[in-house]
Each structure stands twice: as structure tokens, then as C-alpha cells.
Design a protein around this motif. Sequence first.
Motif, PDB file in Angstrom:
ATOM      1  N   ARG A  33       0.848  -1.664   0.224  1.00  0.00           N
ATOM      2  CA  ARG A  33      -0.249  -0.080   0.054  1.00  0.00           C
ATOM      3  C   ARG A  33       0.727   1.811   0.110  1.00  0.00           C
ATOM      4  NH1 ARG A  33      -6.520   0.660  -1.484  1.00  0.00           N
ATOM      5  NH2 ARG A  33      -5.852  -1.821  -1.465  1.00  0.00           N
ATOM      6  N   GLU A  40       1.356   5.616   0.296  1.00  0.00           N
ATOM      7  CA  GLU A  40      -0.142   6.799   1.144  1.00  0.00           C
ATOM      8  C   GLU A  40       0.516   7.523   0.524  1.00  0.00           C
ATOM      9  OE1 GLU A  40      -1.863   6.646   4.873  1.00  0.00           O
ATOM     10  OE2 GLU A  40       0.347   5.420   5.145  1.00  0.00           O
ATOM     11  N   VAL A  83      -5.006   3.423   5.127  1.00  0.00           N
ATOM     12  CA  VAL A  83      -4.480   1.679   5.124  1.00  0.00           C
ATOM     13  C   VAL A  83      -4.997   0.726   6.352  1.00  0.00           C
ATOM     14  CG1 VAL A  83      -2.692   0.339   5.439  1.00  0.00           C
ATOM     15  CG2 VAL A  83      -2.319   2.640   4.311  1.00  0.00           C
ATOM     16  N   GLY A 121      -6.832  -1.588   1.926  1.00  0.00           N
ATOM     17  CA  GLY A 121      -7.027   0.306   2.107  1.00  0.00           C
ATOM     18  C   GLY A 121      -8.724   0.156   2.418  1.00  0.00           C
ATOM     19  N   ASN A 139      -4.879  11.706   3.236  1.00  0.00           N
ATOM     20  CA  ASN A 139      -4.540  10.727   3.043  1.00  0.00           C
ATOM     21  C   ASN A 139      -4.957  10.575   1.741  1.00  0.00           C
ATOM     22  OD1 ASN A 139      -1.389  11.258   3.768  1.00  0.00           O
ATOM     23  ND2 ASN A 139      -1.470   9.556   4.916  1.00  0.00           N
ATOM     24  N   ASN A 143      -4.265   7.020  -0.477  1.00  0.00           N
ATOM     25  CA  ASN A 143      -3.671   5.366  -0.938  1.00  0.00           C
ATOM     26  C   ASN A 143      -4.366   4.235  -1.875  1.00  0.00           C
ATOM     27  OD1 ASN A 143      -5.354   3.138  -0.037  1.00  0.00           O
ATOM     28  ND2 ASN A 143      -5.434   4.274   2.137  1.00  0.00           N
ATOM     29  N   THR A 191       7.760   9.034   0.026  1.00  0.00           N
ATOM     30  CA  THR A 191       6.037   8.521  -0.510  1.00  0.00           C
ATOM     31  C   THR A 191       6.424   7.294   0.819  1.00  0.00           C
ATOM     32  OG1 THR A 191       6.405   8.767  -2.290  1.00  0.00           O
ATOM     33  CG2 THR A 191       4.234   6.840  -1.694  1.00  0.00           C
TER      34      THR A 191
END
Length: 530
Positions: free
Chosen positions: A288, A290, A337, A351, A361, A363, A466
Motif C-alpha cells: 500500500r 500513501e 491503510v 485500504g 492521505n 492510498n 512516499t
Amino acid sequence: MIRVTQLKLPIDHTEEELKNKIRGALRAGNIPFTYQIVKQSLDARHREEKKFVYTVDVSVKGEKAILRKVDHKKVMLTSEKPYVFPEGGILPLRHPPVIVGSGPAGLFCAWYLARAGYCPLVLERGEEASRRTLTVERFWKEGILDPDSNVQFGEGGAGTFSDGKLNTLVKDVFGRGKEVLRRFVEAGAPEEILWQQKPHLGTDVLVKIVQKLRGEIEEMGGTVRFCSKMTGLLSRQGRLCGLRINDQEEIPAQVCVLAPGHSARDTFFMLEKTGLVMEPKPFAAGVRVEHPQAMINRALYGEEKNPYLGPAAYKATHTCKNGRGVYTFCMCPGGYVVNASSEPGLLAVNGMSYQARDGHNANSAVIVTVQPSDFPVKGVLGGVEFQRRLERAAWQAGQGTVPIQLYGDFCARRWGTLPGEIRPAIKGKYTPGDVRGIFPEEIGNSLEEGIHAFGGQISGFDRPDTVLCGVESRTSSPVRLIRDRERLTANIEGVYPCGEGAGYAGGITSAAMDGIKVAEVIAKNYAKLL
């Protein structure tokens, strides 16, 4: 009914401006009409002149006269056949159909069978939605995992703790997709999901909807049992004769719909021992990622915030030099997440968004295609073992919490740096860890190359800070329960594999559609209970 397409309007348009646009396309002067939006999409190619594009169905007198003077590329006759559930069959049904799993596939299969008078019994290993929500929140806060009631298992299935995306690429030849959306609206979803290009519900709305659908199933004569795991499938001479529940109880069964979800690994092992025919299936695995939602908005909309558009969503793909496909999956604007683990000592992430999608955020999963040839253990359940190895490594990398690693560190093969400007938005505890070390070398290299390539498509995607979270391993089922293409039954007569866990769907809407499809086949074959 007249369908009008390609109606383009500024994103801040009024309802009256849409009516005038329709009136102009019909060239009908002041003739009164009514309309229904069929589809709304966004054209953001010109960032300073972003537009909504509509398709609408119009009811108006004098259709033939209107059609003689319009642009037939944009205006045409249309008709929509209403969805019709089949009449009952003739085979005698001695026991209620049993549906294993209350995810979208099981829930919709049960709803339509209940409405048709078949009084289905739904078995769900997890808790009902309200209690399940408390159990999941306790897990995120305290790390206390319930293997039978968690992000993967419980009322509503894994989709309940997700973004609640309802778009699907499955062709809706029989009207099942529209029927699913209508059913969601009648259960409390906003009407806009009927026409939005990428409709979504959000976890907070999904919980209420699945509870409403379950209540309707019970009102129509069905039964739903929670904390009831199928632990045995009983057959005689190739025919289903019963089920074992919680290793304690046996119930007679003539028809069983298997909709256990993609994470029901213990169920897959049990079914293999029972002799149900299945095969390994490709899936994908990765991380994942973000980013600030404002950054994604700026990259796609040219501005950090727009009250008419909401948070921007993206989709990106790349083919690596090694031939692997890398792509984004299940993107959650303004989301979180989540620790989505379901087995002790193993860790997986997913997610989630609420309906408002107002988190700071964005994701999404960045995942790499995985084939059965990649599985370290061959055989039907090799994909399960591959997932478990990744999740065991993730557990170790995060010492039981979600491991995170900055993209710059992922590329440099170092870890331990604390997050920078991007503040992780994670449900559950997390810690810096060696996310890259979770993966075989080729998959790690593919993730690095893919994220860098996405930086050329979405500005800032490959920025060094990131946040990468591991491991995204539950993208789809690692097995397919084989069923006859027409009859939809497995090699054990009376067993109907269904939905995403069985390998026949990929998301909430397609799983629900498959549930309806299986319900139709059962209804065509069997008479209602006496």
C-alpha cells in the motif's frame, strides 16, 4: 424513451442548465419532458475547463417527430428491460438452501432466494456487523485478533471494511449490475450511485446497508446464523447430504452455495480434503502506498481542492523490463491503510475509506502479477502458502505491527527512517521496517520500477518520502473452485461455488452479481420448500 448522450456542462452547472442542454439536444422547444440521469463522468483533460459529461434518458411526447430532426449520434431511442428473477423449477427441495458466507455474493444470493420463497439459511463464521466493528476496532487499538471475526470475516465480508467501490468491468448483459445498485439504494445508499462513473459507499455506509439487507432476508423467511463456521462438507455418492458447523453440529443440506470469501484458507484446505475440485489461480501482491490527497488532486485536477469534484482517484499500470505487470488497485481517496490480518503471526494490509473520503492521505495498492509458477509450493493450494510466506515476513518486519518504509529507503535497501512530510494514516499500530525484504527479489525490483514509472504519469508519485506499507496480499482468491459453466455446480452435486472467494468475481458489485446468478440457477432447478 429517448437517450441523449455527450451532454457536456461546467462542473458548477445548475439543474436548470442541464435541462436546457437536454432541451437543446432534443430541439423540442418548450415541449415538457422528464429525464433520468444514466451516467455522469468527468472530463478533466482541460484543467481550466473541467466538465461533467452526462447520458440521460428522456420521456417526452412525440418521440418520432423529435427523432426526425436530431443528431442521431447523440440522440436515439432506447428501452430497458426490467430485471426478472426466474420462476421456480420442479426438483423437490427437502431442506432450505444453505449459503456459506455473508459477503456480497452470499448476501445477494440469500436475498433473492428469500424473496422467491426458498427460506435460505446463511452461515457466517464472523459476528454481525455492529459487534464485528467493535472487534475490529479493538484489534486495531490493542492488537487482539479474532481469527473468525476481523477485517476479512463477518457480516458483509471483506468489502465492509473497504472503500466500498461499486464500479465493475463485468458486462451487464442480464441487468444484474443495475439490479445490485438499485438494491443498495433501496437499502439506504445515496441515489447518485446509480449514475456516477465510479460509485462508492464507504465503510460507515456499508455497515448499515448489510444490516438492512440481512433484516430483509429474515423478514422474507430466511435465517442468518453468526459465529457459525462450516467445518465439514458431507456427501454421499457424489451428492451433497449435509454440513458440519463449528466441528460440533451436523445439518442436512441438499443445496449449498459456497461464498466463503478470498481469505477462507482453512475452508479451502477442508474442501480439498473433501474432494471438491479446485485449481490454483493467479493473483497479485505488493504494498500500500500513501501520498497527500492534496498532491493527487493537484496532479489530476490542477488544484488542491474543488468542492464540486471531491478527492481525485487514479489508476496506473506499467509493464516492467522483466515482463511483470505492475498496477494500482483499490485506490482509496481520502482513506486509510488498515491492518487486515486474519491469522495469528501473519500480517496483511488493505485500504479503507469512509463515505466522506475526507482523510488527509490517498492510498492504493501497488501490486505485481503472480502466477502459479511463482508459488514455492506446487499444487492446488500453493498460492495460499505463497501469501502466508509474504504475510509471515511482514509480521516479522513490523514485529507484529504494520511495517512501513519510505520509497527512497526501499530503493536504497535501507530502513528505519521515520516518516517525513507524509504522515501515515493507518488503522492499527505501525513501525519502520524492511518492507522490501518481505518480497522475492524480482517482485521487489518490479515494485521499485513500477512506482518510478507511475511518477511519470502522476507527478510526485515516486517522491522519496512516499510511505510504503506491507503487505498487500489479499487482492483476490489464490484458488478457483471449479464449477460447470452452465449449471454452476461443482463436482459434488448440489454444491455451488460463488463469488470472489470461489474465483468468480473481483469486487463488491461483481460478487453480488454472481450471487444473483447462482440464485437464479437454483431457482430454475428447484421447487420452493413445501
